[in-house]
Design an enzyme around this catalytic site. Structure first.
Site, short mmCIF file in Angstrom:
data_model
loop_
_atom_site.label_atom_id
_atom_site.label_comp_id
_atom_site.label_asym_id
_atom_site.label_seq_id
_atom_site.Cartn_x
_atom_site.Cartn_y
_atom_site.Cartn_z
N HIS A 142 44.33 40.92 36.01
CA HIS A 142 43.91 39.15 36.52
C HIS A 142 43.14 38.49 37.06
O HIS A 142 42.25 37.89 36.04
CB HIS A 142 45.29 38.69 37.34
CG HIS A 142 46.44 39.30 36.63
ND1 HIS A 142 47.22 39.61 37.50
CD2 HIS A 142 47.15 38.93 35.41
CE1 HIS A 142 47.95 39.35 37.21
NE2 HIS A 142 48.41 39.43 35.52
N LYS B 156 63.79 35.13 34.78
CA LYS B 156 63.40 36.28 35.39
C LYS B 156 62.70 36.94 37.13
O LYS B 156 62.39 35.56 37.03
CB LYS B 156 61.88 36.45 34.61
CG LYS B 156 61.88 38.55 33.94
CD LYS B 156 60.56 38.26 33.50
CE LYS B 156 59.50 39.83 33.51
NZ LYS B 156 58.63 39.47 33.08
N ARG C 106 44.19 44.72 26.66
CA ARG C 106 44.69 45.33 26.98
C ARG C 106 43.93 46.53 26.21
O ARG C 106 42.75 47.51 26.03
CB ARG C 106 45.48 46.16 28.52
CG ARG C 106 45.10 44.91 29.29
CD ARG C 106 46.63 44.80 29.91
NE ARG C 106 47.47 44.29 29.99
CZ ARG C 106 48.60 43.56 30.35
NH1 ARG C 106 48.31 44.18 31.48
NH2 ARG C 106 49.16 42.25 29.48
N SER D 189 51.02 44.01 36.72
CA SER D 189 52.46 43.19 37.66
C SER D 189 52.75 44.40 37.84
O SER D 189 53.19 45.06 38.65
CB SER D 189 52.62 42.81 37.66
OG SER D 189 51.05 41.66 37.59
N1 ATP Z 1 44.32 44.65 33.47
C1 ATP Z 1 44.37 43.62 33.15
N2 ATP Z 1 43.39 42.73 32.76
C2 ATP Z 1 42.96 41.79 32.00
N3 ATP Z 1 43.95 41.24 31.58
C3 ATP Z 1 44.87 41.09 32.77
C4 ATP Z 1 45.86 42.46 33.07
N4 ATP Z 1 46.77 42.00 32.83
C5 ATP Z 1 46.91 41.25 32.46
N5 ATP Z 1 46.27 40.51 32.88
C6 ATP Z 1 46.30 39.40 31.59
O1 ATP Z 1 46.88 38.53 32.34
C7 ATP Z 1 47.14 37.47 31.68
C8 ATP Z 1 48.85 37.55 32.19
O2 ATP Z 1 49.90 38.38 32.71
P1 ATP Z 1 50.78 39.24 32.88
O3 ATP Z 1 51.37 37.84 34.05
O4 ATP Z 1 51.79 39.28 31.98
O5 ATP Z 1 51.07 40.41 33.92
P2 ATP Z 1 51.16 41.95 33.82
O6 ATP Z 1 50.09 42.48 34.96
O7 ATP Z 1 50.88 41.71 32.29
O8 ATP Z 1 52.43 41.81 34.63
P3 ATP Z 1 52.67 41.97 33.97
O9 ATP Z 1 53.68 43.70 34.29
O10 ATP Z 1 54.95 41.55 34.70
O11 ATP Z 1 53.27 41.85 32.42
C9 ATP Z 1 47.96 38.59 30.31
O12 ATP Z 1 47.87 38.19 29.21
C10 ATP Z 1 46.76 39.12 30.44
O13 ATP Z 1 45.87 38.16 29.60
MG MG Z 2 52.25 41.09 30.99
#
Ligand code: ATP
Ligand code: MG
Length: 169
Positions: free
Chosen positions: A27, A51, A100, A137
Site C-alpha cells: 500500500h 466485515k 498486483r 493484508s
Molecule cells: N502489494 C500491493 N502492491 C500494490 N498495491 C497494493 C498492494 N496491496 C494492495 N494494494 C492496493 O491497495 C488497494 C486496497 O487494498 P486492500 O485494502 O484490499 O488491501 P489488500 O492488501 O488487498 O487487503 P485484503 O487482503 O484485505 O484484500 C488495492 O486495490 C490495491 O490497489
Molecule cells: Mg484486497
C-alpha cells in the site's frame, strides 16, 4: 476565466482507497508514488460494516497517518458509502490503484468502469513494485498468525501492533 488564469491554484487530487487492515509496504509503495504525481493524495479507509477487521477503523487510520506522515501531502480519512461520493464531495477526479497481478485485473476493471459510469471519475493503475506483488493484508495476517516472519512486508509500527494484537487473541 480559465483555470490557467485563476488566482487559486487548482490542486490536483487523487484517492487511494482500500480497507488497509492493516497498511502494508505494498500500500505504502502505491501511496508514495501517487504522492509524487498529485498535489494531495487522499487515503480513504472504506468502512465495510459486514466485515469485521483485525484492527478497528480508528486503529487503521492511526497506522496510516503515522506511516504516511513523511510524504507531507497525504490525507487519511475513513468513508462509509460509495467511493464516487467520496470523490465528488472533495473534488477528486482520479482513483489510483495498484495492480498486483492479472488476478486483480478483472475485478478492478469492472470497478473502474462502474465508477466512471457513475460519475466520470477516472481510475489509474500503477503496476505493483515486484517486491510486493504477492502481498496483501490478509496474507500478512495469516502468515503472522502462524508465527511467520512479516518483518519486511509491513512498516515497523504495524509489525509491533500486529504482534500485540495477535498475542491478545
Ligand atoms: N502489494 C500491493 N502492491 C500494490 N498495491 C497494493 C498492494 N496491496 C494492495 N494494494 C492496493 O491497495 C488497494 C486496497 O487494498 P486492500 O485494502 O484490499 O488491501 P489488500 O492488501 O488487498 O487487503 P485484503 O487482503 O484485505 O484484500 C488495492 O486495490 C490495491 O490497489
Ligand atoms: Mg484486497
Amino acid at each position: 476565466m480559465t483555470a490557467l488564469e485563476s488566482e487559486e491554484p487548482l490542486l490536483r487530487r487523487a484517492v487511494c482507497p482500500g480497507s488497509f487492515d492493516p497498511v502494508t509496504n505494498g500500500h505504502l509503495d502505491i501511496i508514495a508514488r501517487a504522492s509524487k504525481l498529485y498535489d494531495v493524495v487522499h487515503v480513504a479507509v472504506m468502512i465495510n460494516k459486514s466485515k469485521q477487521g483485525l484492527f478497528s477503523v480508528e486503529e487503521r487510520l492511526d497506522l496510516l497517518r503515522e506511516t504516511t506522515a513523511e510524504y507531507g501531502n497525504v490525507e487519511v480519512e475513513s468513508f462509509h458509502g460509495l467511493l464516487v461520493d467520496f470523490c465528488k464531495q472533495r473534488d477528486i477526479p482520479a482513483i489510483v490503484k495498484g495492480l498486483r497481478a492479472v488476478s486483480d485485473f478483472d475485478y478492478e476493471l469492472q470497478m473502474a468502469q462502474m465508477n466512471n459510469g457513475l460519475s466520470g471519475v477516472e481510475t489509474l493503475f500503477v503496476p505493483t513494485n515486484p517486491t510486493y506483488s504477492f502481498l496483501s493484508s490478509s496474507l500478512v495476517k495469516e502468515v503472522a498468525a502462524w508465527g511467520g516472519d512479516v518483518t519486511h512486508l509491513v512498516p515497523p509500527l504495524v509489525l509491533r501492533r500486529l504482534t500485540q494484537r495477535l498475542a491478545e487473541r
